[in-house]
Design an enzyme around this catalytic site. Structure first.
Site, short mmCIF file in Angstrom:
data_model
loop_
_atom_site.label_atom_id
_atom_site.label_comp_id
_atom_site.label_asym_id
_atom_site.label_seq_id
_atom_site.Cartn_x
_atom_site.Cartn_y
_atom_site.Cartn_z
N CYS A 53 42.59 45.34 44.26
CA CYS A 53 41.14 45.47 44.49
C CYS A 53 40.82 46.38 45.67
CB CYS A 53 40.50 44.10 44.68
SG CYS A 53 41.11 43.16 46.11
N HIS A 82 38.97 39.29 48.20
CA HIS A 82 38.79 40.19 47.06
C HIS A 82 37.56 41.06 47.31
CE1 HIS A 82 39.39 41.47 42.93
NE2 HIS A 82 38.10 41.31 42.69
N HIS A 110 35.62 46.31 39.77
CA HIS A 110 36.68 45.76 40.62
C HIS A 110 37.98 45.70 39.84
CE1 HIS A 110 36.99 41.40 39.23
NE2 HIS A 110 35.99 41.86 38.52
#
Length: 188
Positions: A89, A141, A153
Site C-alpha cells: 500500500c 494501511h 489502494h
C-alpha cells in the site's frame, strides 16, 4: 489434404498464433505529460474510470493519474514490493504521488502520516492520502483518494483496486486523511 499441405497449414497457424493472440491483449494506458502536469485522459480511460466511480466522463480530468492507476490495476499485493510483481500500500502511494504529482513522500506508511495536513472526510480532494488501522495497528494501511468517495489502494487480498471509502469492509478501519503538505525538503 496431403501431408505437405497439412504440415504447412499447422506451421502457418503456429507462427500466426502469437500475432493473433497478442492483438487480443488489452493495452495499458501510457502516461503522458510530466509529473505534476494534468493532461486530458484518453476517451477509453475516461469511460472506464467514470463507470467504475459512477461519475460523468467529464469528471475524469487527470489523465496522468488514471493512466497510472490503469498500469497498476490488479497488481498483486506484496509486502515491501515496489514493482509489477507485487506492491504494498505505501509503495503504491509513494509511486503514485511521485509519478503523477511530482511529490516525493516517505516510503513507509508510518512516515507518510507525518506529511499530511489533516482533513475531514467531506473535504477530501483527488490525491489526498487516506489511512486505516488494520490489525489493531494505528496507520497501518494507506490509499489515495480519487473522487466521489472512491480510493485506490493495494489490497492484501485483491491487489491494486478502486473501492468506495465507505465500503463496510474498509470503512470500519478508516482512521485519518489529509493533503500532503509537510514534506521535508530532504525528501524533494
Amino acid at each position: 489434404m496431403s501431408i505437405y499441405l497439412r504440415r504447412s497449414f499447422y506451421l502457418f497457424i503456429l507462427f500466426l498464433s502469437p500475432f493473433i493472440l497478442s492483438s487480443c491483449h488489452s493495452r495499458k494506458a501510457a502516461m503522458r505529460g510530466q509529473p505534476g502536469e494534468v493532461v486530458n485522459p484518453s476517451p477509453d480511460i475516461a469511460s472506464k474510470y467514470s463507470e467504475i466511480m459512477e461519475v460523468d466522463k467529464g469528471s475524469i480530468q487527470n489523465g496522468r493519474l488514471y493512466a497510472f492507476i490503469d498500469q497498476w490495476m490488479g497488481t498483486p499485493y506484496k509486502f515491501g514490493g515496489l514493482d509489477k510483481d507485487g506492491i504494498d500500500c505505501s509503495g503504491l502511494t509513494f509511486l503514485l504521488e511521485q509519478q503523477v504529482y511530482g511529490i516525493t513522500i516517505p516510503r513507509m506508511t508510518s512516515k507518510q502520516i507525518s506529511v499530511i495536513k489533516r482533513k475531514y472526510e467531506d473535504e477530501l480532494n483527488e490525491g489526498d492520502l487516506v489511512f486505516f488501522d488494520f490489525d489493531g495497528k494505528q496507520f497501518s494501511h494507506v490509499g489515495v483518494y480519487l473522487q466521489n468517495g472512491y480510493v485506490v489502494h493495494a489490497s492484501s487480498r485483491r491487489g491494486v483496486i478502486i473501492v468506495k471509502l465507505r465500503d463496510p469492509s474498509l470503512y470500519k478501519y478508516f482512521s485519518r486523511a489529509g493533503s500532503i503538505e509537510n514534506v521535508p525538503t530532504s525528501m524533494n
